[in-house]
Scaffold this motif. Sequence first.
Motif, PDB file in Angstrom:
ATOM      1  N   VAL A 167       7.026   0.277   7.032  1.00  0.00           N
ATOM      2  CA  VAL A 167       6.237   1.598   6.537  1.00  0.00           C
ATOM      3  C   VAL A 167       5.066   0.983   6.118  1.00  0.00           C
ATOM      4  O   VAL A 167       4.866   0.340   5.143  1.00  0.00           O
ATOM      5  N   VAL A 168       3.616   1.303   6.579  1.00  0.00           N
ATOM      6  CA  VAL A 168       2.580   1.191   6.169  1.00  0.00           C
ATOM      7  C   VAL A 168       1.952   2.263   5.290  1.00  0.00           C
ATOM      8  O   VAL A 168       0.926   1.789   4.647  1.00  0.00           O
ATOM      9  N   HIS A 169       2.093   3.418   5.555  1.00  0.00           N
ATOM     10  CA  HIS A 169       1.463   4.384   5.028  1.00  0.00           C
ATOM     11  C   HIS A 169       2.411   5.672   4.951  1.00  0.00           C
ATOM     12  O   HIS A 169       3.316   5.881   5.771  1.00  0.00           O
ATOM     13  N   GLU A 202       6.507  10.376  16.586  1.00  0.00           N
ATOM     14  CA  GLU A 202       5.826  10.151  17.930  1.00  0.00           C
ATOM     15  C   GLU A 202       5.007   8.734  17.758  1.00  0.00           C
ATOM     16  O   GLU A 202       4.783   8.318  16.796  1.00  0.00           O
ATOM     17  N   ALA A 203       4.791   8.443  18.901  1.00  0.00           N
ATOM     18  CA  ALA A 203       4.246   7.081  19.047  1.00  0.00           C
ATOM     19  C   ALA A 203       2.598   7.349  18.980  1.00  0.00           C
ATOM     20  O   ALA A 203       2.122   8.462  19.183  1.00  0.00           O
ATOM     21  N   LEU A 204       1.839   6.685  18.222  1.00  0.00           N
ATOM     22  CA  LEU A 204       0.528   6.952  17.945  1.00  0.00           C
ATOM     23  C   LEU A 204      -0.584   6.033  19.031  1.00  0.00           C
ATOM     24  O   LEU A 204       0.078   5.101  19.361  1.00  0.00           O
ATOM     25  N   ALA A 205      -1.546   6.398  19.051  1.00  0.00           N
ATOM     26  CA  ALA A 205      -2.468   5.763  20.016  1.00  0.00           C
ATOM     27  C   ALA A 205      -3.882   5.403  19.446  1.00  0.00           C
ATOM     28  O   ALA A 205      -4.041   5.339  18.218  1.00  0.00           O
ATOM     29  N   GLY A 206      -4.708   4.595  20.298  1.00  0.00           N
ATOM     30  CA  GLY A 206      -5.799   4.200  19.810  1.00  0.00           C
ATOM     31  C   GLY A 206      -5.620   2.862  18.900  1.00  0.00           C
ATOM     32  O   GLY A 206      -5.209   2.078  18.925  1.00  0.00           O
ATOM     33  N   GLU A 207      -6.558   2.795  17.561  1.00  0.00           N
ATOM     34  CA  GLU A 207      -6.435   2.023  16.435  1.00  0.00           C
ATOM     35  C   GLU A 207      -4.911   1.935  16.145  1.00  0.00           C
ATOM     36  O   GLU A 207      -4.465   0.806  15.722  1.00  0.00           O
ATOM     37  N   TRP A 208      -4.154   2.763  16.343  1.00  0.00           N
ATOM     38  CA  TRP A 208      -2.657   2.561  15.650  1.00  0.00           C
ATOM     39  C   TRP A 208      -1.562   2.369  16.617  1.00  0.00           C
ATOM     40  O   TRP A 208      -0.557   2.679  16.703  1.00  0.00           O
ATOM     41  N   LYS A 209      -2.247   1.888  18.068  1.00  0.00           N
ATOM     42  CA  LYS A 209      -1.304   1.768  18.950  1.00  0.00           C
ATOM     43  C   LYS A 209      -0.204   0.650  18.468  1.00  0.00           C
ATOM     44  O   LYS A 209      -0.441  -0.254  17.909  1.00  0.00           O
ATOM     45  N   GLY A 210       1.034   1.072  18.815  1.00  0.00           N
ATOM     46  CA  GLY A 210       2.118   0.201  18.417  1.00  0.00           C
ATOM     47  C   GLY A 210       2.799   0.738  16.941  1.00  0.00           C
ATOM     48  O   GLY A 210       3.936   0.216  16.912  1.00  0.00           O
ATOM     49  N   TYR A 211       2.096   1.726  16.419  1.00  0.00           N
ATOM     50  CA  TYR A 211       2.837   2.434  15.382  1.00  0.00           C
ATOM     51  C   TYR A 211       3.149   3.689  15.831  1.00  0.00           C
ATOM     52  O   TYR A 211       3.118   3.931  17.026  1.00  0.00           O
ATOM     53  N   ARG A 225       0.528  -1.317   0.116  1.00  0.00           N
ATOM     54  CA  ARG A 225      -0.022   0.139   0.041  1.00  0.00           C
ATOM     55  C   ARG A 225       0.721   1.272  -0.115  1.00  0.00           C
ATOM     56  O   ARG A 225       0.490   2.194  -0.751  1.00  0.00           O
ATOM     57  N   ALA A 226       1.997   1.346   0.830  1.00  0.00           N
ATOM     58  CA  ALA A 226       2.813   2.421   1.064  1.00  0.00           C
ATOM     59  C   ALA A 226       3.431   2.481  -0.629  1.00  0.00           C
ATOM     60  O   ALA A 226       3.624   3.533  -0.827  1.00  0.00           O
ATOM     61  N   ASP A 227       3.866   1.609  -0.763  1.00  0.00           N
ATOM     62  CA  ASP A 227       4.695   1.511  -2.318  1.00  0.00           C
ATOM     63  C   ASP A 227       3.880   1.950  -3.420  1.00  0.00           C
ATOM     64  O   ASP A 227       4.309   2.831  -4.110  1.00  0.00           O
ATOM     65  N   LYS A 228       2.426   1.704  -3.447  1.00  0.00           N
ATOM     66  CA  LYS A 228       1.499   2.310  -4.386  1.00  0.00           C
ATOM     67  C   LYS A 228       1.280   3.953  -4.128  1.00  0.00           C
ATOM     68  O   LYS A 228       1.156   4.445  -4.985  1.00  0.00           O
ATOM     69  N   LEU A 270       6.784  14.588   7.320  1.00  0.00           N
ATOM     70  CA  LEU A 270       7.533  14.696   6.168  1.00  0.00           C
ATOM     71  C   LEU A 270       7.053  15.902   5.614  1.00  0.00           C
ATOM     72  O   LEU A 270       8.194  16.623   4.624  1.00  0.00           O
ATOM     73  N   GLY A 271       6.382  16.988   5.883  1.00  0.00           N
ATOM     74  CA  GLY A 271       5.929  18.120   5.467  1.00  0.00           C
ATOM     75  C   GLY A 271       4.874  18.467   6.691  1.00  0.00           C
ATOM     76  O   GLY A 271       4.395  17.835   7.355  1.00  0.00           O
ATOM     77  N   LEU A 272       4.410  19.680   6.286  1.00  0.00           N
ATOM     78  CA  LEU A 272       3.174  20.222   7.244  1.00  0.00           C
ATOM     79  C   LEU A 272       1.995  19.273   7.061  1.00  0.00           C
ATOM     80  O   LEU A 272       1.373  19.205   8.169  1.00  0.00           O
ATOM     81  N   ARG A 273       1.643  18.751   6.128  1.00  0.00           N
ATOM     82  CA  ARG A 273       0.713  18.019   5.971  1.00  0.00           C
ATOM     83  C   ARG A 273       0.758  16.333   5.790  1.00  0.00           C
ATOM     84  O   ARG A 273       0.092  15.338   6.196  1.00  0.00           O
ATOM     85  N   TRP A 274       1.940  15.584   5.147  1.00  0.00           N
ATOM     86  CA  TRP A 274       2.431  14.440   4.971  1.00  0.00           C
ATOM     87  C   TRP A 274       2.963  13.838   6.145  1.00  0.00           C
ATOM     88  O   TRP A 274       3.677  14.341   6.967  1.00  0.00           O
ATOM     89  N   ARG A 275       2.571  12.658   6.350  1.00  0.00           N
ATOM     90  CA  ARG A 275       3.257  11.833   7.317  1.00  0.00           C
ATOM     91  C   ARG A 275       3.725  10.324   6.945  1.00  0.00           C
ATOM     92  O   ARG A 275       3.142   9.908   5.798  1.00  0.00           O
ATOM     93  N   VAL A 276       4.705   9.680   7.596  1.00  0.00           N
ATOM     94  CA  VAL A 276       5.049   8.416   7.273  1.00  0.00           C
ATOM     95  C   VAL A 276       4.547   7.584   8.550  1.00  0.00           C
ATOM     96  O   VAL A 276       4.812   8.078   9.682  1.00  0.00           O
ATOM     97  N   ILE A 277       3.719   6.671   8.436  1.00  0.00           N
ATOM     98  CA  ILE A 277       3.422   5.760   9.536  1.00  0.00           C
ATOM     99  C   ILE A 277       4.057   4.386   9.234  1.00  0.00           C
ATOM    100  O   ILE A 277       3.937   3.761   8.293  1.00  0.00           O
TER     101      ILE A 277
END
Length: 94
Positions: A83-85, A50-59, A9-12, A64-71
């Motif tokens: 890398v998932v997203h 930063e560590a994520l919480a909720g559904e993304w706990k463990g990620y 998915r990330a590659d796409k 990468l910019g004001l709007r873009w993130r790598v998860i």
Amino acid sequence: MWRVEEHRRADKQLSGSVPREILKRYEKWKDIAVISGPPGLRAIKGFHDEALAGEWKGYRSSRLGLRWRVIYRVIAEELLFQVVHVTPHDYRRP
């Protein structure tokens, strides 16, 4: 030395509508991840790693910019980043 593994998915996403500037920052993020691992990413304040919480706990998320993130998630035993997203700040799980 660490490895970076990209989910299909990330590659796409990366081959799709990601701006060129973000692709360059993502390549720099990968370089730092491979050489320095998680401490290297946390040391660079601009990534706001930063560590994520909720559904993304463990990620984790890096900016990468004001709007873009790598998860991604870290598998320390294998010295691996999964890398998932690469997303325009949309943390909803697919």
